[in-house]
Design a protein around this motif. Structure first.
Motif, PDB file in Angstrom:
ATOM      1  N   CYS A  73      15.889  39.916  53.944  1.00 49.54           N
ATOM      2  CA  CYS A  73      17.187  39.288  54.189  1.00 49.54           C
ATOM      3  C   CYS A  73      17.016  38.143  55.189  1.00 49.54           C
ATOM      4  O   CYS A  73      16.076  38.112  55.980  1.00 49.54           O
ATOM      5  CB  CYS A  73      18.180  40.310  54.737  1.00 49.54           C
ATOM      6  SG  CYS A  73      18.711  41.542  53.528  1.00 49.54           S
ATOM      7  N   GLN A 178      26.786  35.206  48.895  1.00 48.42           N
ATOM      8  CA  GLN A 178      26.009  36.390  48.538  1.00 48.42           C
ATOM      9  C   GLN A 178      24.550  36.032  48.303  1.00 48.42           C
ATOM     10  O   GLN A 178      23.637  36.803  48.649  1.00 48.42           O
ATOM     11  CB  GLN A 178      26.600  37.049  47.277  1.00 48.42           C
ATOM     12  CG  GLN A 178      28.076  37.400  47.395  1.00 48.42           C
ATOM     13  CD  GLN A 178      28.366  38.382  48.506  1.00 48.42           C
ATOM     14  OE1 GLN A 178      27.556  39.263  48.786  1.00 48.42           O
ATOM     15  NE2 GLN A 178      29.521  38.246  49.150  1.00 48.42           N
ATOM     16  N   ARG A 181      21.898  36.195  51.164  1.00 48.24           N
ATOM     17  CA  ARG A 181      21.348  37.499  51.553  1.00 48.24           C
ATOM     18  C   ARG A 181      21.191  37.593  53.078  1.00 48.24           C
ATOM     19  O   ARG A 181      20.132  37.929  53.599  1.00 48.24           O
ATOM     20  CB  ARG A 181      20.014  37.762  50.866  1.00 48.24           C
ATOM     21  CG  ARG A 181      20.103  37.841  49.349  1.00 48.24           C
ATOM     22  CD  ARG A 181      18.797  38.285  48.703  1.00 48.24           C
ATOM     23  NE  ARG A 181      18.435  39.638  49.110  1.00 48.24           N
ATOM     24  CZ  ARG A 181      17.327  39.952  49.765  1.00 48.24           C
ATOM     25  NH1 ARG A 181      16.458  39.000  50.101  1.00 48.24           N
ATOM     26  NH2 ARG A 181      17.052  41.210  50.091  1.00 48.24           N
TER      27      ARG A 181
END
Length: 421
Positions: A73, A178, A181
């Motif tokens: 991430c 989104q 991440r």
């Protein structure tokens, strides 16, 4: 850090002043100029750049430095591009002016730097300093040849100063968000008057409440019973008594910070048609900032109780209501916090975790599950956001670049976590 620029000014400071001169001021912020400026910086730094229009004329600019391990991430560095207005005056020295000489020593969009090194401008603290510190920290790290496992995204969002409703609130629902991440985020904080640096792990919830009272109207010369004013007065008295109780609680406990108590201010009174007419309806608006540990259901019931105690015909409505307070971990067992706080330990700098007393875009990030800390590296600096003569010393600004370089190195190197999968 880069070499000295024209007239001995550090090029990072020059860039900061250039950004401050872009008039992204409400009610008509020049977001187009800001986006073009940021895209040019992305080009110079070799970063990816995308523009995401979340509402008509409201664009989020995303700059990306890819990491070496795309499975992890990312680190998200957020800042807002808009700034609040300055007080206007019709004429100053015979010309239309954007500011009053009484309140501002210099044009707030000139980014004037005085002989002591203070830079005067709207946005100097809130928060164009942080935007450029992000960029210059990345510039420094890239110039030194660094690469990190985690991707670093910088988001520059509109409309934070008017609630973020056409900015971050919409952006976090978009597929483009989104796709980032984001595993952890940094956003804005506040200056500190002391040697210590403040960091904000949560914030109070904003409740804007309008209380409306209805009663018997009539001629202003009569003693009319059950008037809207009498009943509204009872509610206002109850709310202000609560305000005083919270104020005393804050002042009597030296360990409490402002963000740990609930504040309220009476911000608007409306009603009436003439001086000799008793109005049938009056309203009062309040700005409540609820501490993170407040039971919101119980607090709403308290509002209802104040209205009911005032008499029949007294009601309330929410103009704005935030009900999703989130707290970012400041436990040493948390890898993100350990990386963040470890930088300050290594640099022998004191860090004070607090609850942010107002509202930032961090609340939208936390609400969708992205832990966020609010931090602006400004110590030994008066808090001047939204104030007259907003300013920042260039030495404080430059030290902030170095601090961010250390933070980015640590946070973008956090090892793989279960949340990365």
């Amino acid at each position: 850090m880069a070499s000295k620029g024209r007239e001995g000014e550090h090029p990072s400071v020059t860039l900061f002043r250039q950004y401050l001169r872009i008039r992204t001021v409400h009610p008509e912020p020049d977001y187009g100029a800001a986006g073009a400026f940021l895209e040019e910086q992305a080009h110079q730094l070799g970063l990816g750049c995308q523009h995401v229009e979340v509402a008509p004329g409201r664009v989020v600019t995303v700059l990306t430095w890819p990491g070496t391990n795309p499975r992890l991430c990312s680190l998200l560095l957020n800042s807002h591009t808009d700034v609040v207005p300055v007080f206007r005056v019709c004429v100053w020295r015979g010309v239309q002016a954007l500011y009053t000489k009484e309140h501002w020593s210099h044009d707030p969009f000139e980014a004037f730097k005085d002989a002591k090194g203070y830079i005067y401008a709207r946005g100097a603290q809130d928060m164009k300093c942080v935007s450029i510190q992000y960029l210059e920290a990345v510039r420094k790290l890239k110039a030194e040849g660094h690469h990190f496992p985690r991707t670093i995204h910088m988001t520059f969002v509109p409309d934070e100063e008017v609630g973020g409703h056409q900015g971050m609130e919409l952006f976090v629902q978009r597929p483009e968000f989104q796709a980032l991440r984001a595993g952890f985020a940094l956003d804005e904080g506040l200056a500190s008057l002391t040697d210590n640096f403040t960091v904000f792990y949560s914030e109070r919830s904003t409740w804007w409440v309008r209380i409306t009272s209805t009663g018997k109207p009539g001629h202003g010369s009569r003693f009319i019973e059950d008037t809207a004013a009498e009943k509204l007065h009872k509610v206002v008295s109850s709310v202000l008594a609560f305000r005083e109780k919270e104020r005393q609680r804050l002042q009597s406990n030296p360990h409490l910070k402002q963000g740990a108590v609930t504040s309220v201010n009476l911000t608007k009174l409306e009603g009436g048609v003439a001086c000799n007419v008793v109005p049938a309806t009056l309203s009062a608006s309040f700005d409540f900032r609820l501490a993170p540990d407040v039971d919101m259901k119980a607090f709403k019931e308290q509002l209802q109780g104040w209205c009911q105690a005032a008499g029949e015909g007294v009601t309330f409505e929410f103009v704005q209501k935030w009900t999703e307070p989130r707290v970012t971990s400041t436990d040493d067992s948390d890898p993100w916090w350990a990386a963040f706080s470890g930088v300050f330990k290594d640099m022998k700098l004191a860090l004070e975790p607090e609850v942010f007393p107002a509202a930032t875009d961090s609340r939208y990030l936390r609400a969708v599950g992205v832990p966020a800390l609010g931090f602006s590296p400004m110590n030994n600096t008066p808090v001047l956001l939204h104030d007259h003569d907003e300013r920042l010393h260039e030495a404080v600004f430059l030290r902030g670049v170095d601090i961010y370089a250390q933070l980015l190195s640590a946070l973008a190197s956090v090892p793989a976590l279960p949340s990365d999968s």
